[in-house]
Design an enzyme around this catalytic site. Structure first.
Site, PDB file in Angstrom:
ATOM      1  CG  ASP A  81      -2.174   0.932   0.909  1.00 40.30           C
ATOM      2  OD1 ASP A  81      -2.107   1.744  -0.049  1.00 40.30           O
ATOM      3  OD2 ASP A  81      -3.170   0.865   1.646  1.00 40.30           O
TER       4      ASP A  81
HETATM    5  C1  NOJ Z   1      -3.886   4.096   0.070  1.00 36.69           C
HETATM    6  C2  NOJ Z   1      -5.081   3.238   0.253  1.00 36.69           C
HETATM    7  O1  NOJ Z   1      -5.013   2.582   1.509  1.00 36.69           O
HETATM    8  C3  NOJ Z   1      -5.256   2.192  -0.827  1.00 36.69           C
HETATM    9  O2  NOJ Z   1      -6.496   1.565  -0.657  1.00 36.69           O
HETATM   10  C4  NOJ Z   1      -5.156   2.814  -2.187  1.00 36.69           C
HETATM   11  O3  NOJ Z   1      -5.327   1.840  -3.173  1.00 36.69           O
HETATM   12  C5  NOJ Z   1      -3.803   3.496  -2.304  1.00 36.69           C
HETATM   13  N1  NOJ Z   1      -3.693   4.519  -1.296  1.00 36.69           N
HETATM   14  C6  NOJ Z   1      -3.588   4.100  -3.694  1.00 36.69           C
HETATM   15  O4  NOJ Z   1      -4.436   5.160  -3.895  1.00 36.69           O
END
Ligand code: NOJ
Length: 740
Positions: free
Chosen positions: A263
């Site tokens: 993530d």
């Molecule tokens: C952080 C988020 O937790 C995740 O769900 C998302 O896909 C990413 N950012 C990218 O935007």
């Protein structure tokens, strides 16, 4: 490319090239015609990383993507194309209801169609991968990200996980209009302590495996090309550096052989967790855990080459990750056509096309959950209805995860009502948020996000309220359109008080003083404490964040053109002190028996009921159904046999309607404590007034399996209780025995 060709390509790549496949950069790094240099240097990203990077997050639009790809390929030594990724959650430009709303449809097939439409719009805009579906099981409405999930039930989540993956990917992601899906956030992200985003997760391995892991597995089994790590720890180790979780469970047990992406900045966060001393250690640990792509930190590019050259990290680890990424590019057909579906003409044709809008309307209407109705709904046309509240004419009902969808494309309630009943009146009644609500970090509530049309902003809250009260007093029925601001739920939006903003509650109270016929249409990303509303309003319809066609769908349901069929995918708590509240809790040694309140030493609250205000699976229609006592065709079965469980469902009201009959099972005694009940199957039945139909469920051994004390997923002989009804509190039950 054949596997051999991919291997050959890998063999011809330098270490730098391979490591940079594992790097992801934001679209901003690739500005226009040439790769941007100045800001990159300021941010400490070396030119080489940009020239060799494997993927891009957040660049979109056919023209832009094609330009970036073309320029990039001219400088890439092996002409290895970039992967373009983005969060396409509940739609791309045509926005469908938020995932929690989609869960309420109890219709995974519908979500498959929504995902397919979203994939088509995203693909023609140049995207290859979507960071969806989010399949985290959720139980705590304080956590703002419950809106991204399909709810508290593992069985339902599995169905949606599978359907969404298949919807995005189809049978073959190389085919036109398909994008690769990314199941997230592995694992257990939906259980942050106290509902505070990014907080520690404390789950026993048993609970993790039994409740939380199945929906990821379902996505993996459906062929998801990618999985994303979660921010949280599992058993004290951040998931992104958790070898056991990634290597043993995800790759080993679940057999996932696709790309694992961190993530956003999660590799770096292993430092702040206190697991890694520095970026170098973070790079090593994440690579060892098997994380193939580093989202947004540059840590892999900075350190992995040196770590390999110093003999700390084996090059085989890099080869393994780079090959997985190349394989994904190959599966998407990018080596043959690096632009895949990116097409400016198709963008015009596909995005927001009539078919997608129609689907958005259908999905939204099916996501609405009617919690209460004392004969006020459906509304009668031409009967002096006042639509009051900050959502009466507000296009910002797309949810916080739809940054591509624009409010200009949204049909508001006012627009839709005017197509149906010209005599209706409208007023805003109150701002969405009073000065007491802080949306910290959200650009301090820029004017364009507060929902009020420009002209309204010049008026004071008192003036708005006075106008609303006057309109309510004149009206026969008031439809009060209130709820959360769309930025109050989503990522980083934990709330200790899960209530409708105070300023809107004042509007509610004042309107109720002058008119008793109040219908509340509730906009929300999460279950809220709606005790007061549920007590006073004559009807309550939950519409979540309904999307582009929200206005039409709301009028379809309020007018009775469509009867509500949604069922809660997550319990609406009695009050916040009760969360996490969920129907499938483990049996306790001192169960509370409702009505026996004098029995002191029981698992209960002194001041509130144990059960939620509205339970999982609950939702009414415009007609009434009766369900006959549960019958089984036999009372014993062996693991190789099945039992047919049936009920007769009758529409005993005056309107046609659809009921979702739900089948729950309880294992009476087992080697580990079992949930008080678990959803195992459901069926939808559409019945005309007076019509009756038998609903038959086939219970097999699969419905009786669980994680036993031996750590095996299997059934144990003994007695089971099977219940069938219209929500998770049904007591309509029978018993049977699973014999040895
Ligand atoms: C952080 C988020 O937790 C995740 O769900 C998302 O896909 C990413 N950012 C990218 O935007």
């Amino acid at each position: 490319m054949t596997t051999q060709e991919l291997q050959d390509l890998l063999g011809s790549m330098s270490l730098e090239e391979k490591v940079n496949q594992m790097n992801q950069l934001a679209g901003g790094f690739f500005a226009g015609d040439v790769v941007a240099m100045g800001p990159l240097q300021e941010m400490g990203v070396p030119e080489e990383s940009v020239r060799l990077t494997g993927s891009v997050l957040g660049a979109l639009g056919a023209e832009t993507v094609k330009k970036i790809q073309k320029n990039f390929l001219e400088n890439q030594p092996h002409r290895i194309p970039l992967l373009f990724m983005l969060d396409v959650i509940n739609g791309f430009k045509t926005i469908f209801p938020i995932p929690l709303g989609q869960g309420a449809t109890f219709e995974p097939e519908l979500s498959r169609r929504c995902a397919q439409a979203a994939a088509k719009e995203a693909a023609v805009s140049g995207l290859h991968v979507t960071f969806a579906p989010m399949v985290d099981l959720v139980r705590d409405a304080r956590w703002g990200r419950v809106m991204e999930s399909t709810g508290e039930d593992p069985y339902l989540n599995c169905l949606f996980s599978r359907a969404m993956v298949e919807g995005f990917q189809g049978d073959d992601i190389k085919e036109p209009y398909r994008v690769a899906a990314c199941v997230k956030h592995f694992a257990g992200y939906g259980a942050p302590t106290a509902g505070r985003d990014y907080n520690t997760v404390e789950l026993s391995e048993h609970t993790l495996r039994e409740f939380y892991l199945p929906s990821y597995r379902a996505g993996v089994d459906a062929g998801a090309a990618m999985v994303m790590t979660s921010f949280n720890t599992i058993d004290g180790v951040p998931a992104t550096a958790n070898r056991w979780l990634m290597r043993d469970v995800l790759r080993g047990e679940m057999g996932f052989d696709g790309v694992l992406i961190s993530d956003w900045a999660a590799i770096e966060e292993t430092i702040y967790h206190g697991l890694c001393a520095d970026r170098r250690e973070a790079a090593r640990r994440a690579a060892e855990a098997g994380v193939d792509i580093d989202m947004m930190t540059g840590i892999y590019s900075e350190h992995l080459c040196a770590l390999v050259r110093e003999g700390v990290v084996p090059e085989a680890l890099i080869d393994e990750a780079a090959l997985r990424i190349l394989t994904l590019k190959n599966k998407l057909g990018l080596f043959e056509n690096p632009y895949k579906d990116a097409d400016e003409e198709k963008e015009k044709e596909v995005i927001l096309c009539a078919a997608h809008r129609e689907l958005a309307r259908e999905a939204a209407a099916k996501s609405f959950v009617l919690l209460k109705n004392e004969g006020v709904l459906p509304l009668a046309k031409g009967k002096k209805t006042a639509f009051i509240g900050p959502y009466a004419d507000n296009p910002r009902m797309l949810g916080s995860w739809s940054f591509i969808g624009s409010p200009e494309d949204v049909v508001t309630v006012r627009q839709a009502v005017s197509e149906w009943d010209e005599s209706a009146v409208f007023c805003e009644g109150s701002p969405l948020l009073g000065p007491d609500v802080k949306l910290e970090g959200f650009m301090e509530r820029p004017a364009e996000t507060d929902g009020a049309p420009a002209k309204e902003k010049e008026r004071s809250a008192e003036e708005m309220l006075a106008e609303a009260v006057a309109a309510a007093a004149e009206a026969e029925t008031v439809v009060l359109m209130i709820g959360e601001h769309y930025l109050q739920s989503g990522e980083a939006t934990s709330n200790a008080n899960i209530q409708i903003p105070q300023i809107q509650m004042e509007l509610f109270e004042k309107v109720c003083e002058v008119n008793e016929q109040v219908v509340v249409v509730l906009f929300t990303g999460r279950p809220l404490d709606i005790r007061r509303i549920s007590e006073k309003a004559k009807a309550v319809l939950v519409v979540w964040m309904p999307g582009t066609e929200g206005g039409h769908a709301i009028v379809d349901v309020l007018s009775g053109a469509v009867s509500p069929t949604g069922k809660l995918p997550m319990s609406f708590p009695y009050c916040v002190g009760q969360v996490p509240v969920h129907y499938n809790e483990y049996s306790t040694g001192r169960p509370h028996v409702p009505g026996k309140d004098k029995d002191r030493f029981r698992s209960k609250y002194l001041d509130i009921p144990n059960g939620p205000l509205y339970p999982f699976g609950f939702g009414m229609g415009y007609t009434r159904f009766s369900v006959s006592p549960v019958e089984t065709d036999r009372t014993r079965m062996t693991a190789g046999e099945c039992i047919h469980v049936s009920v007769r469902v009758k529409n005993v009201g005056d309107l046609p309607g659809t009921e979702t009959v739900q089948l729950y099972i309880r294992d009476i005694a087992a080697s580990v404590v079992r949930p008080v009940r678990e959803l195992k199957q459901f069926q939808k039945v559409a019945l005309a007034p007076g019509e009756e139909r038998e609903v038959v469920f086939t219970v097999t051994n699969e419905d009786l399996c669980f994680l036993t004390a031996d750590g095996r997923w299997e059934s144990e002989p003994g007695e089971f209780e099977v219940s069938a009804g219209t929500d998770s509190t049904t007591v309509n039950s029978a018993r049977f025995v699973l014999a040895e």
